[in-house]
Design an enzyme around this catalytic site. Structure first.
Site, PDB file in Angstrom:
ATOM      1  N   HIS A  42       0.850  -1.202   0.000  1.00  0.00           N
ATOM      2  CA  HIS A  42       0.000   0.000   0.000  1.00  0.00           C
ATOM      3  C   HIS A  42       0.875   1.237   0.000  1.00  0.00           C
ATOM      4  O   HIS A  42       2.072   1.161   0.290  1.00  0.00           O
ATOM      5  CB  HIS A  42      -0.910   0.012   1.251  1.00  0.00           C
ATOM      6  CG  HIS A  42      -0.130   0.180   2.528  1.00  0.00           C
ATOM      7  ND1 HIS A  42       0.538  -0.866   3.130  1.00  0.00           N
ATOM      8  CD2 HIS A  42       0.125   1.275   3.290  1.00  0.00           C
ATOM      9  CE1 HIS A  42       1.156  -0.431   4.207  1.00  0.00           C
ATOM     10  NE2 HIS A  42       0.932   0.875   4.328  1.00  0.00           N
TER      11      HIS A  42
ATOM     12  N   ASP B  21       0.836   5.143   1.875  1.00  0.00           N
ATOM     13  CA  ASP B  21       0.143   5.815   2.979  1.00  0.00           C
ATOM     14  C   ASP B  21      -0.632   7.006   2.416  1.00  0.00           C
ATOM     15  O   ASP B  21      -0.205   7.644   1.456  1.00  0.00           O
ATOM     16  CB  ASP B  21       1.160   6.285   4.040  1.00  0.00           C
ATOM     17  CG  ASP B  21       1.827   5.106   4.743  1.00  0.00           C
ATOM     18  OD1 ASP B  21       1.313   3.974   4.648  1.00  0.00           O
ATOM     19  OD2 ASP B  21       2.874   5.318   5.385  1.00  0.00           O
TER      20      ASP B  21
ATOM     21  N   HIS C 234       4.815   0.231  -0.144  1.00  0.00           N
ATOM     22  CA  HIS C 234       5.540  -0.586   0.831  1.00  0.00           C
ATOM     23  C   HIS C 234       4.617  -1.648   1.428  1.00  0.00           C
ATOM     24  O   HIS C 234       3.396  -1.593   1.245  1.00  0.00           O
ATOM     25  CB  HIS C 234       6.150   0.295   1.933  1.00  0.00           C
ATOM     26  CG  HIS C 234       5.153   1.150   2.654  1.00  0.00           C
ATOM     27  ND1 HIS C 234       4.625   2.302   2.118  1.00  0.00           N
ATOM     28  CD2 HIS C 234       4.579   1.013   3.871  1.00  0.00           C
ATOM     29  CE1 HIS C 234       3.779   2.838   2.965  1.00  0.00           C
ATOM     30  NE2 HIS C 234       3.719   2.073   4.054  1.00  0.00           N
TER      31      HIS C 234
ATOM     32  N   ARG D 262       7.058  -8.787  15.929  1.00  0.00           N
ATOM     33  CA  ARG D 262       7.542  -7.462  15.526  1.00  0.00           C
ATOM     34  C   ARG D 262       6.478  -6.408  15.815  1.00  0.00           C
ATOM     35  O   ARG D 262       5.289  -6.677  15.659  1.00  0.00           O
ATOM     36  CB  ARG D 262       7.868  -7.486  14.033  1.00  0.00           C
ATOM     37  CG  ARG D 262       8.239  -6.155  13.460  1.00  0.00           C
ATOM     38  CD  ARG D 262       8.739  -6.304  12.027  1.00  0.00           C
ATOM     39  NE  ARG D 262       9.123  -5.007  11.533  1.00  0.00           N
ATOM     40  CZ  ARG D 262       8.312  -4.187  10.866  1.00  0.00           C
ATOM     41  NH1 ARG D 262       7.086  -4.554  10.583  1.00  0.00           N
ATOM     42  NH2 ARG D 262       8.727  -3.007  10.483  1.00  0.00           N
TER      43      ARG D 262
HETATM   44  O1  LIG Z   1       5.121  -2.200  10.058  1.00  0.00           O
HETATM   45  C1  LIG Z   1       5.683  -1.612   9.147  1.00  0.00           C
HETATM   46  O2  LIG Z   1       6.895  -1.620   8.960  1.00  0.00           O
HETATM   47  C2  LIG Z   1       4.870  -0.822   8.139  1.00  0.00           C
HETATM   48  C3  LIG Z   1       3.639  -0.189   8.725  1.00  0.00           C
HETATM   49  C4  LIG Z   1       2.882   0.585   7.707  1.00  0.00           C
HETATM   50  O3  LIG Z   1       3.211   0.612   6.560  1.00  0.00           O
HETATM   51  C5  LIG Z   1       1.681   1.349   8.098  1.00  0.00           C
HETATM   52  O4  LIG Z   1       1.286   1.310   9.287  1.00  0.00           O
HETATM   53  O5  LIG Z   1       1.118   2.025   7.219  1.00  0.00           O
HETATM   54 FE   LIG Z   2       2.207   2.173   5.497  1.00  0.00          FE
END
Ligand SMILES: O=C(O)CCC(=O)C(=O)O
Ligand SMILES: [Fe+2]
Length: 189
Positions: free
Chosen positions: A66, A68, A123, A133
């Site tokens: 996605h 952001d 990403h 994690r």
């Molecule tokens: O957890 C991650 O590294 C990415 C999180 C992410 O892309 C988001 O919260 O939009």
């Molecule tokens: Fe994100």
């Protein structure tokens, strides 16, 4: 948590100012960035992500690919890798966590504001087979009533505005329905 948000807010405003000036503009060219005469302050959202251990990471995805919707995102990741960005011909590239460092992601609204000069980052987050994690995403956006459109000083006859004006709220609505096609949907040409 409140203190973390305040610090992220201040840092986002600094980075935002640097990005705007790197385009040859002044902070004042983005009216809502320095609220005065009653305009509302920039908004932000904090999201806590938790990715449990997965015995077979090849068969699961933590967070699907996605971009952001924010202007920019400040991401803290615990010391377990998981974040990946799509990078040209190299495919998915891991962004390793560095102690004391944050990841800065360009979001869709920055892509719009800069008329495509800053590219929104595709990403995703993969899961780990041994470690749980976590990540903390601070999504920085414009004030509630600000309509985001390509900055007028970045457009001219040869560089027409590529996107129509949207508020963050409106854009989130488009994104909820059309997901990764949202940016294309508000494109004017
Ligand atoms: O957890 C991650 O590294 C990415 C999180 C992410 O892309 C988001 O919260 O939009
Ligand atoms: Fe994100």
């Amino acid at each position: 948590m409140e203190d973390y948000q305040k610090k992220m807010q201040a840092l986002s405003e600094i980075i935002m100012g640097l990005m705007v000036t790197s385009l040859g503009l002044m902070r004042e060219d983005v009216k809502w960035l320095k609220p005065n005469n009653g305009s509302k302050p920039p908004q932000a959202l904090l999201q806590l992500n938790s990715y449990p251990v997965c015995p077979d990471p090849s068969r699961a995805m933590g967070l699907a690919p996605h971009t952001d919707s924010s202007l920019l995102t400040l991401l803290y990741q615990s010391n377990t890798s998981g974040l990946q960005v799509l990078h040209g011909n190299s495919g998915w590239v891991t962004v390793p966590p560095l102690a004391g460092a944050l990841v800065v992601n360009v979001g869709d609204l920055m892509h719009i504001l800069s008329n495509g000069r800053f590219k929104t980052t595709l990403h995703r987050a993969v899961v780990d087979k041994a470690e749980h994690r976590i990540s903390v995403a601070f999504f920085f956006g414009p004030s509630r009533d600000a309509k985001i459109s390509p900055l007028i000083k970045l457009t001219d006859h040869d560089h027409p505005p590529l996107y129509r004006p949207v508020t963050w709220k409106e854009y989130l609505g488009v994104k909820a329905t059309y997901f990764n096609k949202a940016l294309d949907l508000i494109r004017t040409m």
